[in-house]
Scaffold this motif. Structure first.
Motif, PDB file in Angstrom:
ATOM      1  N   SER A  35      -4.582 -25.014  -1.701  1.00 40.42           N
ATOM      2  CA  SER A  35      -4.957 -23.791  -0.987  1.00 40.42           C
ATOM      3  C   SER A  35      -5.313 -24.050   0.471  1.00 40.42           C
ATOM      4  O   SER A  35      -5.369 -23.121   1.271  1.00 40.42           O
ATOM      5  CB  SER A  35      -6.129 -23.108  -1.694  1.00 40.42           C
ATOM      6  N   VAL A  36      -5.574 -25.296   0.822  1.00 46.65           N
ATOM      7  CA  VAL A  36      -5.967 -25.656   2.187  1.00 46.65           C
ATOM      8  C   VAL A  36      -4.787 -26.345   2.870  1.00 46.65           C
ATOM      9  O   VAL A  36      -4.206 -27.280   2.323  1.00 46.65           O
ATOM     10  CB  VAL A  36      -7.188 -26.595   2.166  1.00 46.65           C
ATOM     11  N   GLY A  37      -4.423 -25.864   4.045  1.00 45.70           N
ATOM     12  CA  GLY A  37      -3.378 -26.550   4.801  1.00 45.70           C
ATOM     13  C   GLY A  37      -2.145 -25.729   5.106  1.00 45.70           C
ATOM     14  O   GLY A  37      -1.345 -26.110   5.950  1.00 45.70           O
ATOM     15  N   GLY A  38      -1.967 -24.592   4.409  1.00 46.15           N
ATOM     16  CA  GLY A  38      -0.908 -23.675   4.783  1.00 46.15           C
ATOM     17  C   GLY A  38       0.489 -24.040   4.339  1.00 46.15           C
ATOM     18  O   GLY A  38       1.465 -23.464   4.817  1.00 46.15           O
ATOM     19  N   LYS A  39       0.635 -24.993   3.398  1.00 42.63           N
ATOM     20  CA  LYS A  39       1.966 -25.272   2.843  1.00 42.63           C
ATOM     21  C   LYS A  39       2.218 -24.318   1.685  1.00 42.63           C
ATOM     22  O   LYS A  39       1.437 -24.279   0.731  1.00 42.63           O
ATOM     23  CB  LYS A  39       2.059 -26.721   2.364  1.00 42.63           C
ATOM     24  N   VAL A  40       3.271 -23.523   1.797  1.00 42.43           N
ATOM     25  CA  VAL A  40       3.612 -22.546   0.754  1.00 42.43           C
ATOM     26  C   VAL A  40       5.078 -22.736   0.378  1.00 42.43           C
ATOM     27  O   VAL A  40       5.894 -23.118   1.216  1.00 42.43           O
ATOM     28  CB  VAL A  40       3.348 -21.100   1.231  1.00 42.43           C
ATOM     29  N   ALA A  41       5.409 -22.486  -0.889  1.00 41.33           N
ATOM     30  CA  ALA A  41       6.772 -22.811  -1.321  1.00 41.33           C
ATOM     31  C   ALA A  41       7.049 -22.269  -2.705  1.00 41.33           C
ATOM     32  O   ALA A  41       6.143 -21.907  -3.463  1.00 41.33           O
ATOM     33  CB  ALA A  41       6.967 -24.327  -1.324  1.00 41.33           C
ATOM     34  N   ILE A  42       8.340 -22.247  -3.025  1.00 35.29           N
ATOM     35  CA  ILE A  42       8.808 -22.070  -4.389  1.00 35.29           C
ATOM     36  C   ILE A  42       9.701 -23.258  -4.736  1.00 35.29           C
ATOM     37  O   ILE A  42      10.121 -24.013  -3.851  1.00 35.29           O
ATOM     38  CB  ILE A  42       9.562 -20.731  -4.598  1.00 35.29           C
ATOM     39  N   ASN A  43       9.960 -23.414  -6.016  1.00 33.64           N
ATOM     40  CA  ASN A  43      10.781 -24.529  -6.481  1.00 33.64           C
ATOM     41  C   ASN A  43      12.254 -24.163  -6.521  1.00 33.64           C
ATOM     42  O   ASN A  43      12.625 -22.985  -6.606  1.00 33.64           O
ATOM     43  CB  ASN A  43      10.337 -24.956  -7.884  1.00 33.64           C
ATOM     44  N   HIS A  44      13.075 -25.176  -6.479  1.00 33.06           N
ATOM     45  CA  HIS A  44      14.508 -25.047  -6.732  1.00 33.06           C
ATOM     46  C   HIS A  44      14.799 -25.868  -7.988  1.00 33.06           C
ATOM     47  O   HIS A  44      14.103 -26.863  -8.242  1.00 33.06           O
ATOM     48  CB  HIS A  44      15.303 -25.593  -5.539  1.00 33.06           C
ATOM     49  N   PRO A  45      15.774 -25.491  -8.797  1.00 35.95           N
ATOM     50  CA  PRO A  45      16.073 -26.299  -9.984  1.00 35.95           C
ATOM     51  C   PRO A  45      16.325 -27.773  -9.685  1.00 35.95           C
ATOM     52  O   PRO A  45      16.115 -28.631 -10.549  1.00 35.95           O
ATOM     53  CB  PRO A  45      17.338 -25.640 -10.549  1.00 35.95           C
ATOM     54  N   LEU A  46      16.735 -28.088  -8.454  1.00 40.84           N
ATOM     55  CA  LEU A  46      17.012 -29.478  -8.092  1.00 40.84           C
ATOM     56  C   LEU A  46      15.802 -30.202  -7.504  1.00 40.84           C
ATOM     57  O   LEU A  46      15.889 -31.397  -7.216  1.00 40.84           O
ATOM     58  CB  LEU A  46      18.176 -29.541  -7.107  1.00 40.84           C
ATOM     59  N   GLY A  47      14.684 -29.497  -7.334  1.00 36.98           N
ATOM     60  CA  GLY A  47      13.521 -30.170  -6.779  1.00 36.98           C
ATOM     61  C   GLY A  47      12.357 -29.226  -6.555  1.00 36.98           C
ATOM     62  O   GLY A  47      12.531 -28.018  -6.406  1.00 36.98           O
ATOM     63  N   LYS A  48      11.171 -29.819  -6.517  1.00 40.32           N
ATOM     64  CA  LYS A  48       9.932 -29.061  -6.385  1.00 40.32           C
ATOM     65  C   LYS A  48       9.626 -28.751  -4.920  1.00 40.32           C
ATOM     66  O   LYS A  48       9.765 -29.615  -4.053  1.00 40.32           O
ATOM     67  CB  LYS A  48       8.788 -29.867  -7.014  1.00 40.32           C
ATOM     68  N   ASN A  49       9.235 -27.512  -4.642  1.00 43.70           N
ATOM     69  CA  ASN A  49       8.779 -27.087  -3.312  1.00 43.70           C
ATOM     70  C   ASN A  49       9.817 -27.286  -2.215  1.00 43.70           C
ATOM     71  O   ASN A  49       9.468 -27.537  -1.054  1.00 43.70           O
ATOM     72  CB  ASN A  49       7.485 -27.820  -2.923  1.00 43.70           C
ATOM     73  N   LEU A  50      11.092 -27.169  -2.565  1.00 45.78           N
ATOM     74  CA  LEU A  50      12.138 -27.390  -1.564  1.00 45.78           C
ATOM     75  C   LEU A  50      12.385 -26.174  -0.681  1.00 45.78           C
ATOM     76  O   LEU A  50      13.052 -26.272   0.350  1.00 45.78           O
ATOM     77  CB  LEU A  50      13.450 -27.792  -2.263  1.00 45.78           C
ATOM     78  N   ILE A  51      11.862 -25.007  -1.066  1.00 47.13           N
ATOM     79  CA  ILE A  51      12.043 -23.777  -0.294  1.00 47.13           C
ATOM     80  C   ILE A  51      10.656 -23.293   0.102  1.00 47.13           C
ATOM     81  O   ILE A  51       9.874 -22.877  -0.766  1.00 47.13           O
ATOM     82  CB  ILE A  51      12.770 -22.698  -1.119  1.00 47.13           C
ATOM     83  N   GLY A  52      10.313 -23.371   1.390  1.00 46.20           N
ATOM     84  CA  GLY A  52       8.955 -23.005   1.753  1.00 46.20           C
ATOM     85  C   GLY A  52       8.726 -22.982   3.241  1.00 46.20           C
ATOM     86  O   GLY A  52       9.671 -22.975   4.038  1.00 46.20           O
ATOM     87  N   ALA A  53       7.455 -22.967   3.609  1.00 46.27           N
ATOM     88  CA  ALA A  53       7.085 -22.837   5.018  1.00 46.27           C
ATOM     89  C   ALA A  53       5.685 -23.397   5.227  1.00 46.27           C
ATOM     90  O   ALA A  53       4.941 -23.632   4.275  1.00 46.27           O
ATOM     91  CB  ALA A  53       7.116 -21.356   5.433  1.00 46.27           C
ATOM     92  N   PHE A  54       5.334 -23.621   6.494  1.00 46.09           N
ATOM     93  CA  PHE A  54       3.955 -23.872   6.891  1.00 46.09           C
ATOM     94  C   PHE A  54       3.399 -22.544   7.381  1.00 46.09           C
ATOM     95  O   PHE A  54       3.856 -22.011   8.402  1.00 46.09           O
ATOM     96  CB  PHE A  54       3.888 -24.921   7.999  1.00 46.09           C
ATOM     97  N   TYR A  55       2.437 -21.997   6.667  1.00 50.25           N
ATOM     98  CA  TYR A  55       1.946 -20.655   6.997  1.00 50.25           C
ATOM     99  C   TYR A  55       0.485 -20.563   6.552  1.00 50.25           C
ATOM    100  O   TYR A  55       0.194 -20.334   5.382  1.00 50.25           O
ATOM    101  CB  TYR A  55       2.800 -19.602   6.285  1.00 50.25           C
ATOM    102  N   PRO A  56      -0.447 -20.777   7.466  1.00 46.59           N
ATOM    103  CA  PRO A  56      -1.859 -20.818   7.075  1.00 46.59           C
ATOM    104  C   PRO A  56      -2.396 -19.461   6.654  1.00 46.59           C
ATOM    105  O   PRO A  56      -1.998 -18.420   7.200  1.00 46.59           O
ATOM    106  CB  PRO A  56      -2.564 -21.329   8.333  1.00 46.59           C
ATOM    107  N   PRO A  57      -3.321 -19.435   5.705  1.00 50.62           N
ATOM    108  CA  PRO A  57      -3.970 -18.180   5.309  1.00 50.62           C
ATOM    109  C   PRO A  57      -4.970 -17.744   6.373  1.00 50.62           C
ATOM    110  O   PRO A  57      -5.244 -18.480   7.334  1.00 50.62           O
ATOM    111  CB  PRO A  57      -4.692 -18.567   4.005  1.00 50.62           C
ATOM    112  N   VAL A  58      -5.545 -16.563   6.196  1.00 50.08           N
ATOM    113  CA  VAL A  58      -6.627 -16.125   7.093  1.00 50.08           C
ATOM    114  C   VAL A  58      -7.982 -16.515   6.532  1.00 50.08           C
ATOM    115  O   VAL A  58      -8.992 -16.476   7.244  1.00 50.08           O
ATOM    116  CB  VAL A  58      -6.569 -14.601   7.364  1.00 50.08           C
ATOM    117  N   ALA A  59      -8.018 -16.920   5.252  1.00 53.31           N
ATOM    118  CA  ALA A  59      -9.252 -17.416   4.654  1.00 53.31           C
ATOM    119  C   ALA A  59      -8.930 -18.057   3.311  1.00 53.31           C
ATOM    120  O   ALA A  59      -7.941 -17.702   2.657  1.00 53.31           O
ATOM    121  CB  ALA A  59     -10.270 -16.292   4.467  1.00 53.31           C
TER     122      ALA A  59
END
Length: 359
Positions: A135-159
């Motif tokens: 939850s800390v650091g702003g890394k957000v993602a979804i998985n692809h069948p070929l690998g974990k967290n391969l589709i995502g972004a750096f996007y920090p929360p507001v809290a």
């Protein structure tokens, strides 16, 4: 109440740790949001969704979605369904997403917020120990069948609002999963605090005071690294200690067969063995193995294809030019990133897995 501030290139945000935060949510909103959309899962919803919804409904237009619990929901299908539901709910660019749940929900809802209308605000409300890390650091993602967290972004929360009361209802497997990441932090931090974690037993004797102490220590490690390397160009990759093999095992077994923390724990054992061989040092492998065994971590695996694991490791986000990079330890508290030669890595992985195979 414990609070620290994470500084990013776009904005600073608070991480708040206290009891009962879900009932005080309105006091942490820094804008008059026209609409709020809560994303949670089928395990968390019966426990805490009403608390969060009722804390907001008198002052805001609030909608929600409940996705199936489990890593399988970090998929393109569930992601697209959520985007449709936000559109249908009329959430606009001034709206807010609340990620109420563990690491899976934080990653999924965070990626929805990052990409919906090119980005709207979101708040992380983690409900698991593991989510102290994700939850800390702003890394957000979804998985692809070929690998974990391969589709995502750096996007920090507001809290990030960490209501520790929600940890009282998580299953033992989730406690175990989260403490693997705390153990990781204890080994990469300078000075290391592994000796603080080593005596911890993850059963009924785990006190709230010990848990909060270790959570704060882990979050402080993550925060210090993230502030110095927001986009994972350098030292933030140290946080992937144990993850290169851990992610590969998760993907190869199929998401949901082993928790993230359990797979990372096995990955840490492997990385520690590699470190000893690579740097001719002595690390507390036996002590860590005994800690894992005492706390009932899975320490056996079905027979897995080394070729498939190597292929998955080459899809790791650190990999460049098809060269697998591993986070190793020169000593506790001194992580480094090493380019691994395929042949040597394959041999050591084969030997390591042979010890882990279910007979």
């Amino acid at each position: 109440m414990e609070q620290l501030t994470i500084k990013t290139s776009t904005h600073d945000y608070p991480v708040v740790i206290d009891q009962g935060l879900r009932f005080k949510l309105k006091s942490f909103l820094n804008k008059d949001y026209p609409s709020i959309y809560i994303i949670t899962d089928s395990n968390v919803a019966p426990l805490y969704l009403d608390d969060v919804y009722n804390a907001l409904k008198a002052n805001y237009h609030v909608s929600y979605s409940i996705v199936p619990a489990g890593e399988e929901s970090k998929s393109s299908r569930v992601y697209f369904d959520l985007m449709t539901q936000l559109i249908e709910a009329g959430v606009d660019r001034d709206g807010l997403v609340i990620a109420l749940g563990g690491g899976m929900i934080g990653d999924l809802a965070g990626f929805v917020a990052a990409s919906y209308l090119r980005g709207i605000d979101y708040i992380q409300m983690p409900t698991t120990i593991l989510a102290h890390d994700s939850s800390v650091g702003g890394k957000v993602a979804i998985n692809h069948p070929l690998g974990k967290n391969l589709i995502g972004a750096f996007y920090p929360p507001v809290a990030v609002l960490y209501d520790v009361e929600t940890l009282q209802t998580i299953p033992f497997q989730e406690i175990r999963s989260g403490y693997a990441e705390i153990a990781k932090h204890s080994m990469i931090h300078t000075p290391p605090f592994w000796e603080q974690i080593k005596p911890v037993t993850l059963d009924e004797s785990l006190s709230d005071a010990t848990l909060i102490r270790d959570l704060i220590h882990g979050i402080n490690v993550k925060a210090a690294i993230v502030e110095r390397d927001e986009k994972e160009a350098n030292i933030r990759q140290f946080l992937n200690f144990g993850h290169t093999l851990g992610h590969a095992i998760e993907s190869e077994l199929g998401y949901g067969k082993m928790t993230h923390g359990e797979a990372v724990a096995i990955g840490m054992l492997f990385a520690m063995e590699l470190s000893e061989q690579y740097f001719s040092v002595t690390l507390p492998i036996e002590a860590f193995h005994n800690w894992l065994k005492r706390n009932d971590y899975p320490l056996t695996l079905p027979r897995l294809s080394v070729n498939q694991l190597m292929t998955r490791m080459k899809r790791d986000k650190k990999t460049k030019n098809q060269t697998i990079k591993m986070v190793l330890l020169k000593t506790l508290g001194e992580p480094v990133i090493i380019d691994m030669e395929d042949r040597s890595l394959r041999q050591q992985l084969e030997a390591f897995l042979e010890k882990m195979v279910i007979r």
